[in-house]
Design a protein around this motif. Structure first.
Motif, PDB file in Angstrom:
ATOM      1  N   UNK A   1      -0.740  -3.085 -12.874  1.00 58.67           N
ATOM      2  CA  UNK A   1      -2.099  -3.180 -13.152  1.00 58.67           C
ATOM      3  C   UNK A   1      -2.840  -2.107 -12.040  1.00 58.67           C
ATOM      4  N   UNK A   2      -2.449  -2.370 -10.830  1.00 58.75           N
ATOM      5  CA  UNK A   2      -3.132  -1.623  -9.761  1.00 58.75           C
ATOM      6  C   UNK A   2      -2.780  -0.058  -9.999  1.00 58.75           C
ATOM      7  N   UNK A   3      -1.516   0.213 -10.497  1.00 65.62           N
ATOM      8  CA  UNK A   3      -1.133   1.423 -10.656  1.00 65.62           C
ATOM      9  C   UNK A   3      -1.825   2.033 -11.856  1.00 65.62           C
ATOM     10  N   UNK A   4      -2.311   1.282 -12.892  1.00 63.12           N
ATOM     11  CA  UNK A   4      -2.844   1.882 -14.163  1.00 63.12           C
ATOM     12  C   UNK A   4      -4.281   2.144 -13.744  1.00 63.12           C
ATOM     13  N   UNK A   5      -5.023   0.957 -12.967  1.00 62.62           N
ATOM     14  CA  UNK A   5      -6.383   1.275 -12.698  1.00 62.62           C
ATOM     15  C   UNK A   5      -6.600   2.359 -11.664  1.00 62.62           C
ATOM     16  N   UNK A   6      -5.763   2.500 -10.861  1.00 65.00           N
ATOM     17  CA  UNK A   6      -5.986   3.795  -9.665  1.00 65.00           C
ATOM     18  C   UNK A   6      -5.640   5.139 -10.622  1.00 65.00           C
ATOM     19  N   UNK A   7      -4.552   5.180 -11.483  1.00 68.82           N
ATOM     20  CA  UNK A   7      -4.307   6.325 -12.458  1.00 68.82           C
ATOM     21  C   UNK A   7      -5.520   6.703 -12.973  1.00 68.82           C
TER      22      UNK A   7
ATOM     23  N   UNK B   1      -9.354 -11.873  -0.075  1.00 68.49           N
ATOM     24  CA  UNK B   1     -10.310 -11.969  -1.281  1.00 68.49           C
ATOM     25  C   UNK B   1      -9.720 -12.252  -2.445  1.00 68.49           C
ATOM     26  N   UNK B   2      -9.842 -13.366  -2.866  1.00 72.07           N
ATOM     27  CA  UNK B   2      -9.158 -14.026  -4.167  1.00 72.07           C
ATOM     28  C   UNK B   2      -9.740 -13.214  -5.476  1.00 72.07           C
ATOM     29  N   UNK B   3     -10.829 -12.827  -5.342  1.00 68.58           N
ATOM     30  CA  UNK B   3     -11.464 -12.139  -6.609  1.00 68.58           C
ATOM     31  C   UNK B   3     -11.041 -10.675  -6.781  1.00 68.58           C
ATOM     32  N   UNK B   4     -10.330 -10.062  -5.710  1.00 65.50           N
ATOM     33  CA  UNK B   4     -10.348  -8.492  -5.773  1.00 65.50           C
ATOM     34  C   UNK B   4      -9.449  -8.197  -7.059  1.00 65.50           C
ATOM     35  N   UNK B   5      -8.358  -8.972  -7.179  1.00 64.02           N
ATOM     36  CA  UNK B   5      -7.509  -8.260  -8.052  1.00 64.02           C
ATOM     37  C   UNK B   5      -7.885  -8.603  -9.740  1.00 64.02           C
ATOM     38  N   UNK B   6      -9.105  -9.460  -9.929  1.00 59.75           N
ATOM     39  CA  UNK B   6      -9.501  -9.606 -11.264  1.00 59.75           C
ATOM     40  C   UNK B   6      -9.700  -8.325 -12.058  1.00 59.75           C
TER      41      UNK B   6
ATOM     42  N   UNK C   1     -12.281  -2.288  -5.940  1.00 62.92           N
ATOM     43  CA  UNK C   1     -11.591  -3.297  -6.728  1.00 62.92           C
ATOM     44  C   UNK C   1     -11.283  -2.713  -8.162  1.00 62.92           C
ATOM     45  N   UNK C   2     -12.412  -1.673  -8.506  1.00 63.37           N
ATOM     46  CA  UNK C   2     -12.463  -0.935  -9.771  1.00 63.37           C
ATOM     47  C   UNK C   2     -11.328   0.244  -9.732  1.00 63.37           C
ATOM     48  N   UNK C   3     -11.532   0.928  -8.828  1.00 70.51           N
ATOM     49  CA  UNK C   3     -10.817   2.241  -8.664  1.00 70.51           C
ATOM     50  C   UNK C   3      -9.737   2.367  -7.558  1.00 70.51           C
ATOM     51  N   UNK C   4      -9.545   1.271  -6.642  1.00 71.57           N
ATOM     52  CA  UNK C   4      -8.629   1.349  -5.548  1.00 71.57           C
ATOM     53  C   UNK C   4      -8.875   2.317  -4.399  1.00 71.57           C
ATOM     54  N   UNK C   5      -9.872   2.817  -4.445  1.00 76.18           N
ATOM     55  CA  UNK C   5     -10.064   3.957  -3.452  1.00 76.18           C
ATOM     56  C   UNK C   5     -10.829   3.550  -2.151  1.00 76.18           C
ATOM     57  N   UNK C   6     -10.364   3.826  -1.100  1.00 73.19           N
ATOM     58  CA  UNK C   6     -11.108   3.661  -0.033  1.00 73.19           C
ATOM     59  C   UNK C   6     -12.551   3.868   0.069  1.00 73.19           C
ATOM     60  N   UNK C   7     -13.323   2.900   0.385  1.00 81.74           N
ATOM     61  CA  UNK C   7     -14.587   2.804   0.430  1.00 81.74           C
ATOM     62  C   UNK C   7     -15.431   3.920   1.299  1.00 81.74           C
ATOM     63  N   UNK C   8     -14.646   4.313   2.428  1.00 78.62           N
ATOM     64  CA  UNK C   8     -15.395   5.038   3.595  1.00 78.62           C
ATOM     65  C   UNK C   8     -14.506   6.432   3.544  1.00 78.62           C
ATOM     66  N   UNK C   9     -13.435   6.585   2.717  1.00 76.92           N
ATOM     67  CA  UNK C   9     -12.400   7.714   2.858  1.00 76.92           C
ATOM     68  C   UNK C   9     -12.269   8.366   1.420  1.00 76.92           C
TER      69      UNK C   9
END
Length: 398
Positions: A387-393, A68-73, A353-361
């Motif tokens: 970037x992913x660390x900050x988005x999740x944090x 999914x090339x758009x995921x990291x945007x 892609x915004x929170x990095x949280x599993x959608x079903x867990x």
């Protein structure tokens, strides 16, 4: 066995895990980072030849590979290279720009790791090394995760998996993050070693081995994608930035194409030299265009110990193809032992892609290289980690 309870537990003390930890800590969360290694940030320390290519000023979503090339945007837009540069500047870390946009520590990778560890300390993060996670269970009734470690049970309201990929197992890389993803029903896409040197067998292994250490500015095509960067010959095959990038597109058994003279139309040049300097030797021209050793080797490989006058049109065409479009099929790659990254991983369709949280867990997050997001060479992977660390944090709650 004693229990300790935390708002956030992060498995993995690498770039993404530490970035997530300090971000969540500053938001008021109690944060515990667990890692089975004896030191944090081992891959940070060895990256960039010990200087850490910590970001790329030109980093953009198009520099990342994913199903999914758009995921990291989303994450990359919210935390840009300029943000990380500002962070290290506040700590007085000096840096240099090598290739265009590629930033390295001016001293050592330790300076970058020290910034993260200092920030974690200021944010109240607790770091426990040499601590393996034996099992993870979800309690639906209490909406929390219970992690069994050798010394205690750890309870987490939110669990972040920042375990990285499979590359460089000597640094402690393992498939634990993928196992956790499967345990909680997430799909894991096939993983492949990438940003990795090519190996060859028999004749070409021998030829490249004799030139080990020699570099050349070439263009390489692999899987329909072209890169122009330095190539390095090794005792087992080919490496260097151009080969590492090409390896992200390579499929076993398929050829690569090397253009040894990317600024020269070899056929037209050979025909022109046949008229302007007929008595000159082709090998001499090659040694001037490339180097004594490489030019001499190419002349030997392609039987060019002749004068320009001795070349027929057919000979010019054949030599031109050898110099501008030499096709070789690697026997394989150096594999996980030297691969810088892992292609594949946790399917990003399973994660926000915004929170990095599993959608079903609920309360389960995946960040960094464990996800199916891989950056190209030159600091892009670290930018994804930050970037992913900050988005999740920023998404984690007390």
């Amino acid at each position: 066995m004693n229990d300790s309870t935390w708002d956030v537990v992060i498995i993995g003390a690498g770039a993404a895990g530490l970035m997530c930890a300090l971000t969540a800590g500053y938001r008021g969360c109690s944060v515990l980072v667990l890692d089975h290694a004896n030191k944090p940030g081992k891959k940070i320390l060895m990256s960039g030849g010990g200087r850490c290519n910590f970001t790329n000023l030109n980093s953009a979503p198009t520099d990342f590979f994913s199903q999914n090339p758009h995921f990291c945007i989303s994450a990359l837009k919210r935390y840009t290279p300029a943000h990380f540069v500002e962070l290290i500047e506040r700590h007085g870390v000096e840096y240099v720009e090598k290739a265009a946009g590629q930033l390295f520590s001016a001293t050592s990778s330790k300076a970058i790791l020290d910034v993260l560890l200092t920030e974690c300390d200021w944010a109240g993060v607790e770091l426990r090394l040499k601590t393996s996670v034996e099992s993870v269970n979800w309690c639906d009734e209490n909406a929390c995760y219970t992690l069994a470690t050798p010394k205690e049970r750890v309870v987490a309201r939110s669990l972040v998996v920042a375990t990285g990929g499979l590359s460089i197992p000597s640094m402690g890389a393992s498939g634990f993050g993928y196992e956790l993803a499967r345990q909680f029903g997430l799909e894991v896409l096939p993983t492949t070693a990438a940003l990795v040197p090519f190996t060859f067998s028999d004749l070409w292994k021998s030829r490249f081995s004799e030139l080990a250490g020699i570099t050349a500015d070439v263009e390489v095509e692999c899987g329909g994608v072209h890169y122009r960067e330095p190539l390095l010959m090794t005792h087992r095959g080919l490496s260097g930035p151009v080969i590492l990038k090409a390896s992200t597109h390579w499929q076993a058994g398929t050829p690569i194409t090397i253009n040894w003279l990317p600024d020269t139309d070899a056929v037209e040049t050979l025909k022109e030299r046949r008229m302007s300097m007929p008595k000159r030797r082709v090998s001499t021209w090659l040694k001037e265009k490339l180097s004594q050793r490489l030019g001499g080797a190419l002349a030997e490989w392609f039987d060019l110990e002749c004068t320009f006058a001795e070349l027929s049109n057919a000979h010019c065409e054949r030599i031109g193809e050898s110099l501008n479009a030499m096709r070789l099929t690697p026997s394989g790659t150096e594999g996980w032992r030297t691969a810088e990254v892992t292609l594949g991983g946790v399917n990003t369709d399973e994660v926000s892609s915004k929170t990095l949280e599993a959608k079903l867990q609920p309360g389960l997050y995946f960040i960094g290289e464990v996800l199916d997001v891989t950056g190209q060479l030159g600091g892009h992977n670290f930018q994804w980690a930050w970037a992913s660390g900050v988005a999740c944090g920023n998404a984690l709650k007390k």
